[in-house]
Scaffold this motif. Structure first.
Motif, PDB file in Angstrom:
ATOM      1  N   THR A 254       0.825  -1.210   0.000  1.00 48.69           N
ATOM      2  CA  THR A 254       0.000   0.000   0.000  1.00 48.69           C
ATOM      3  C   THR A 254       0.854   1.252   0.000  1.00 48.69           C
ATOM      4  OG1 THR A 254      -1.778  -1.140   1.183  1.00 48.69           O
ATOM      5  CG2 THR A 254      -1.780   1.265   1.257  1.00 48.69           C
ATOM      6  N   GLY A 257       2.557   1.728  -3.273  1.00 46.89           N
ATOM      7  CA  GLY A 257       1.563   2.205  -4.236  1.00 46.89           C
ATOM      8  C   GLY A 257       1.301   3.690  -4.095  1.00 46.89           C
ATOM      9  N   THR A 258       1.246   4.170  -2.845  1.00 45.52           N
ATOM     10  CA  THR A 258       1.060   5.601  -2.619  1.00 45.52           C
ATOM     11  C   THR A 258       2.243   6.393  -3.157  1.00 45.52           C
ATOM     12  OG1 THR A 258      -0.311   5.218  -0.664  1.00 45.52           O
ATOM     13  CG2 THR A 258       0.761   7.361  -0.839  1.00 45.52           C
ATOM     14  N   TRP A 261       1.901   6.725  -6.839  1.00 42.40           N
ATOM     15  CA  TRP A 261       0.908   7.741  -7.180  1.00 42.40           C
ATOM     16  C   TRP A 261       1.445   9.149  -6.933  1.00 42.40           C
ATOM     17  CZ3 TRP A 261      -3.484   8.048  -9.764  1.00 42.40           C
ATOM     18  CH2 TRP A 261      -4.158   6.876 -10.078  1.00 42.40           C
TER      19      TRP A 261
END
Length: 472
Positions: A254, A257-258, A261
């Protein structure tokens, strides 16, 4: 020195005006449709309502009589008190937040235009204004970080223009926005010191002093100021730091992934070439070190303070990369601003601003009208226990508590959104919450119910049925 002389140009201001209209429309329409996402809007309205009436910023939703400065240190929100006194509605907070976010687009666009030229600068401004981090924050009702975003943007604009004093002055007030932002102030000061190290030793000394101020302000706020206003004499959020195991191995997917982004669609990874990216480190660090999974992802408002850092780091990196001896890097940098704007536009189709093109977003449904009529049965200054749905329609005129908090006095009314079916028998639920009081159903509409206290117990503001209660 800036590569392009500063000229008067309406582009940044026109973009900010358009963004303000877009942000405000999305926020107000969501409120109008009764689609408030959390209790934060109610909490901030209660606190600002206190400031507006020259009293303590008490947020009863956090617990009866809770002083908001004992939760998070955000005295900057008092600046909204005059506007709220004139227009006592949560819409005032939403419009103010839209204005603050839109304002931040001006320094981002100006700084990028000075470095890269008007066309590329405007592309960076568009990429910023439509960035997913800003859009998520706009969609999240209201939060104090709306003040931090323009402060960071103006500070970094001044930094890129080598206006060192202005950069430090813009960064210093961050300590009044939220307790963790003193570290962001320190990061900006360190970046100023790095940029000025070869040309201005005096600036380096000043910057180091401001950096020390930011760190010291954070330490004092966490260990002295907030505990002084907190009834427990501590800081409630220490338990969220590293409490879920090793933060380096928890939810790695997670968090990575952040990071993707944060860096890829926003800057095409070019921001990694700019020392301005240092300013993003404190925010990412506390989020990823926390045991609260709400902080790890891309939802909510937590990434908004990163967006001016990322887009101005992109502009800075493009400026330096265009002079690189590597042709591929020069070509990549040349196209990066347009690509960032195109990516932001493409992602907007699945982000909150996409609602501007949906006719249904502008309609107030019969369901909403029914719920509002139900809540209007509650008289002004009544005490009410409520959950997310009704809160934002009541905090401007009633004393509102969060449903189920064992510290709550038995209120005059209980207003609940039970459309998900989480309560089957509202009267039995009220009896479980307050065994010493009796409640009867007074109305229901569109998945919402209203219960009124039917016994003779007094629950006036500041009193419980057995005597004096928490002071407001």
């Amino acid at each position: 020195m800036p590569r392009h002389p500063e000229r008067k140009w309406a582009g940044p201001y026109a973009l900010a005006a358009l963004l303000f209209l877009a942000y405000a429309t999305v926020s107000v329409l969501r409120f109008r449709r009764l689609e408030t996402l959390s209790w934060d809007l109610g909490i901030f309205e209660q606190a600002i309502r206190g400031y507006a009436h020259l009293s303590a910023p008490v947020a009863d939703l956090k617990g009866p009589g809770t002083h908001i400065l004992g939760d998070h240190f955000s005295p900057v929100t008092a600046l909204l008190a005059p506007a709220y006194r004139l227009f006592p509605t949560p819409v005032t907070l939403l419009v103010a937040q839209a204005a603050l976010f839109a304002l931040s687009a001006i320094p981002v666009t100006r700084a990028a235009s000075r470095l890269l030229g008007r066309g590329a600068g405007l592309a960076v401004g568009v990429a910023y204004g439509l960035s997913w981090g800003v859009q998520r924050a706009v969609d999240f009702d209201f939060h104090e970080i709306a003040f931090a975003v323009p402060l960071i943007a103006f500070a970094l604009e001044a930094l890129l223009a080598r206006r060192w004093r202005a950069a430090l002055l813009w960064a210093a007030p961050l300590v009044l926005v939220k307790e963790d932002l003193g570290l962001t102030c320190a990061a900006i000061a360190l970046t100023v010191a790095w940029r000025a190290r070869r040309t201005s030793p005096r600036t380096v000394r000043y910057a180091m002093a401001v950096g020390a101020f930011g760190v010291l302000a954070t330490l004092l706020t966490l260990t002295v100021v907030i505990p002084a206003f907190n009834t427990t004499g501590g800081y409630d959020y220490w338990s969220k730091v590293g409490g879920g195991g090793n933060p380096l191995t928890t939810a790695v997917g997670t968090k990575l992934g952040t990071l993707v982004w944060v860096l890829l669609p926003t800057t095409g990874l070019l921001a990694l070439r700019s020392p301005l990216l240092l300013v993003a480190v404190p925010t990412l660090a506390w989020r990823f070190l926390s045991s609260d999974d709400h902080y790890w992802g891309t939802d909510w408002h937590y990434s908004a303070v990163l967006m001016p850092v990322l887009l101005l780091a992109l502009a800075d990196a493009v400026d330096t990369a265009r002079r690189s001896p590597r042709p591929w890097l020069r070509t990549y940098a040349h196209h990066a601003p347009a690509c960032a704007a195109a990516a932001a536009l493409a992602l907007t189709t699945s982000l909150p601003l996409a609602a501007l093109g949906d006719p249904a977003a502008y309609r107030k449904t019969h369901r909403v009208t029914e719920v509002e009529a139900l809540l209007e049965r509650i008289p002004d200054d009544a005490t009410v226990e409520a959950n997310v749905g009704p809160i934002s329609r009541l905090t401007s005129r009633c004393r509102v508590f969060w449903i189920g908090d064992p510290r709550n006095p038995a209120p005059d009314f209980i207003a609940l959104d039970i459309s998900s079916g989480w309560v089957e028998d509202p009267e039995a639920y009220a009896a479980d919450l307050h065994p010493s009081a009796r409640y009867g159903l007074r109305g229901a509409a569109a998945g919402h119910v209203l219960l009124k206290r039917t016994d003779s117990g007094r629950t006036d503001t500041g009193r419980t049925e057995s005597g004096t209660g928490p002071a407001r």
